[in-house]
Design a protein around this motif. Structure first.
Motif, PDB file in Angstrom:
ATOM      1  N   TYR A 209       0.830  -1.209   0.000  1.00  0.00           N
ATOM      2  CA  TYR A 209       0.000   0.000   0.000  1.00  0.00           C
ATOM      3  C   TYR A 209       0.862   1.257   0.000  1.00  0.00           C
ATOM      4  CZ  TYR A 209      -4.085  -2.878   1.028  1.00  0.00           C
ATOM      5  OH  TYR A 209      -5.089  -3.799   0.972  1.00  0.00           O
ATOM      6  N   LEU A 210       1.919   1.256   0.794  1.00  0.00           N
ATOM      7  CA  LEU A 210       2.823   2.402   0.852  1.00  0.00           C
ATOM      8  C   LEU A 210       3.502   2.627  -0.497  1.00  0.00           C
ATOM      9  CD1 LEU A 210       4.237   4.581   2.581  1.00  0.00           C
ATOM     10  CD2 LEU A 210       5.978   2.873   3.081  1.00  0.00           C
ATOM     11  N   ALA A 211       3.995   1.557  -1.091  1.00  0.00           N
ATOM     12  CA  ALA A 211       4.667   1.670  -2.388  1.00  0.00           C
ATOM     13  C   ALA A 211       3.698   2.132  -3.474  1.00  0.00           C
ATOM     14  CB  ALA A 211       5.293   0.332  -2.773  1.00  0.00           C
ATOM     15  N   ALA A 212       2.469   1.630  -3.444  1.00  0.00           N
ATOM     16  CA  ALA A 212       1.479   2.038  -4.443  1.00  0.00           C
ATOM     17  C   ALA A 212       1.128   3.511  -4.293  1.00  0.00           C
ATOM     18  CB  ALA A 212       0.223   1.179  -4.319  1.00  0.00           C
ATOM     19  N   GLY A 213       0.969   3.963  -3.067  1.00  0.00           N
ATOM     20  CA  GLY A 213       0.660   5.374  -2.846  1.00  0.00           C
ATOM     21  C   GLY A 213       1.797   6.283  -3.283  1.00  0.00           C
ATOM     22  N   LEU A 214       3.017   5.924  -2.927  1.00  0.00           N
ATOM     23  CA  LEU A 214       4.172   6.724  -3.342  1.00  0.00           C
ATOM     24  C   LEU A 214       4.352   6.693  -4.856  1.00  0.00           C
ATOM     25  CD1 LEU A 214       6.778   5.834  -0.577  1.00  0.00           C
ATOM     26  CD2 LEU A 214       5.572   7.998  -0.897  1.00  0.00           C
ATOM     27  N   GLY A 215       4.179   5.530  -5.435  1.00  0.00           N
ATOM     28  CA  GLY A 215       4.329   5.410  -6.890  1.00  0.00           C
ATOM     29  C   GLY A 215       3.289   6.214  -7.645  1.00  0.00           C
TER      30      GLY A 215
END
Length: 76
Positions: free
Chosen positions: A8-14
């Motif tokens: 979730y963190l990586a998707a939001g940052l991406g």
């Protein structure tokens, strides 16, 4: 840390980075197109056509990045 939370963190940052990159790219594109049209008004039609194609390619890359981010969340 839980792998789902990292996804979730990586998707939001991406997704955020993709949106910022697309905004900056289209801003530079529009700025350069306006400069070119101001310097050579007779070439404004050609410049406009190239700008539309380039903007579509930039948006396509941004959309692809957002889809990858959504798939990252769904598949984890």
């Amino acid at each position: 840390m839980d792998p789902a939370a990292l996804a979730y963190l990586a998707a939001g940052l991406g997704a955020g980075i993709a949106a910022i990159g697309a905004g900056i790219g289209i801003g530079w594109l529009a700025s350069s197109s306006m400069d070119g049209a101001a310097r050579q008004p007779e070439a404004a039609g050609d410049i406009r056509g190239l700008m539309i194609v380039s903007a579509a390619l930039i948006e396509g890359v941004a959309l692809f990045a957002l889809i990858i981010c959504l798939l990252l969340v769904v598949l984890v």
